[in-house]
Design a protein around this motif. Structure first.
Motif: not given
Length: 156
Positions: A117-119, A121, A141, A145, A152, A154
Motif C-alpha cells: 500500500d503506497t499510503t 510511504d 515503506y 518493498l 507499490p 493503491t
C-alpha cells in the motif's frame, strides 16, 4: 516465545535481507492494527497489515495500512485476475506458514506475490507482524518493498 519457529524464520529473512529493525516480543497479542497501534503508541495507519488473499487459487499478500480496507474488486482488476477474496485460515497457513493475526511480510515457505500500500510511504516508521500475534518489527515503506520484492499499489 522469542524462539517460536515462525519468529526465527522471520528474523532469518530480515537478517539475510539486511533489514535494520529488531523484532520485539510483546507481553500481549496484537492481532489487529488497532491493538498494535495502541501497544506501540503510534497511528493505526503506520501498522502494515499482512493480509493473504486468494486470487483465483493463488496467494496474494497485500501489505496495507491499518487505516485502510482492501478494495478487492479494484485490486483484482489491476492484477488481471477474476476474483480476489479473503483467504481461509487454512489457505493463509499453507502459503505463509503463519496464522492469521501474526502473518509477517517475510518468512514464508515460498515467495508470494506481494502488493504494498503506497499510503505506508507517509510514515517514517512502519510496523509489521513477525510471525506470531505477539511479535512485531519496525521497518520503512522502502524497506518493505525491498524485503518482499513487492509492487507499490493503491489498494483501497
Amino acid at each position: 516465545m522469542s524462539t517460536h519457529p515462525n519468529v526465527q524464520l522471520v528474523a532469518d529473512a530480515l537478517r539475510a535481507a539486511g533489514a535494520t529493525g529488531e523484532i520485539r516480543i510483546l507481553d500481549d497479542a496484537v492481532p489487529t492494527a488497532a491493538a498494535a497501534a495502541a501497544e506501540l503508541g503510534c497511528e493505526v495507519g503506520a501498522i502494515a497489515n499482512s493480509l493473504i488473499f486468494d486470487g483465483d487459487g493463488s496467494p496474494v499478500l497485500i501489505l496495507t495500512s491499518g487505516a485502510h480496507r482492501v478494495d478487492t474488486a479494484k485490486v483484482a482488476a489491476e492484477l488481471g485476475i477474476g476474483k480476489l477474496r479473503r483467504a481461509t485460515p487454512e489457505f493463509v497457513k499453507e502459503h505463509s506458514g503463519q496464522a492469521i493475526g501474526g502473518v509477517a511480510p517475510v518468512g514464508h515457505p515460498r515467495p508470494v506475490r506481494t502488493l504494498v500500500d503506497t499510503t505506508l510511504d507517509q510514515y517514517a516508521v512502519v510496523w509489521a507482524a513477525a510471525g506470531i500475534p505477539h511479535s512485531i518489527f519496525p521497518t520503512t515503506y522502502a524497506e518493505l518493498l525491498k524485503l518482499t520484492n513487492g509492487t507499490p499499489a493503491t489498494v483501497s
